[in-house]
Design a protein around this motif. Structure first.
Motif: not given
Length: 161
Positions: A87-104
């Protein structure tokens, strides 16, 4: 996700969803906010405890106790087939491109496999090019496109991580 994070997430979600609906469907802000609220009210009948829905704060050991993003998913029937719906996945702008989204996203796929679901599916607004590229890079393909909206999915059965 605790009640405070859920409250913050829901406020953010209504605002973000309304902005996307306004842009994709060419509605007034007022109507987009009404549509966003109605969609969420229909889905979240028991708020944080809505049966089958999982809400998670994405956290990092490098960042204090504050979340770096949010995740919401659950099983859903699509064309007669059960799938895990993101439904939703969001990584806050200042934390993007560090693998958090891919891990989630990987965690959602693992949960789908554990539940015996062979597919993860999602909706993305057509104007969200960054998200479309993120999902495409992760192996998601377009299933259907309507003006302003894209449905994407990826088969996950039988994979091991």
């Amino acid at each position: 996700m605790d009640a405070l994070d859920y409250s913050r997430f829901l406020k953010w979600l209504v605002d973000d969803l309304a902005a996307d609906i306004e842009r994709a469907d060419h509605l007034s802000r007022y109507q987009a906010e009404r549509d966003a609220s109605a969609q969420l009210d229909q889905l979240l009948t028991d708020v944080l405890r809505t049966h089958g829905h999982t809400f998670q704060s994405i956290r990092s050991v490098e960042v204090s106790s504050s979340p770096v993003g949010w995740l919401w998913f659950g099983p859903r029937s699509l064309s007669g087939e059960q799938a895990m719906w993101l439904y939703e996945i969001v990584v806050f702008e200042e934390h993007r491109r560090r693998g958090y989204g891919s891990s989630a996203l990987s965690a959602v796929e693992d949960r789908a496999r554990a539940a015996g679901l062979g597919r993860v599916a999602l909706h993305v607004f057509e104007h969200n090019h960054e998200a479309i590229e993120f999902y495409r890079t992760a192996g998601y393909e377009r299933d259907r496109t309507e003006p302003g909206h894209i449905l994407m999915s990826r088969g996950v059965s039988g994979e091991t991580k």
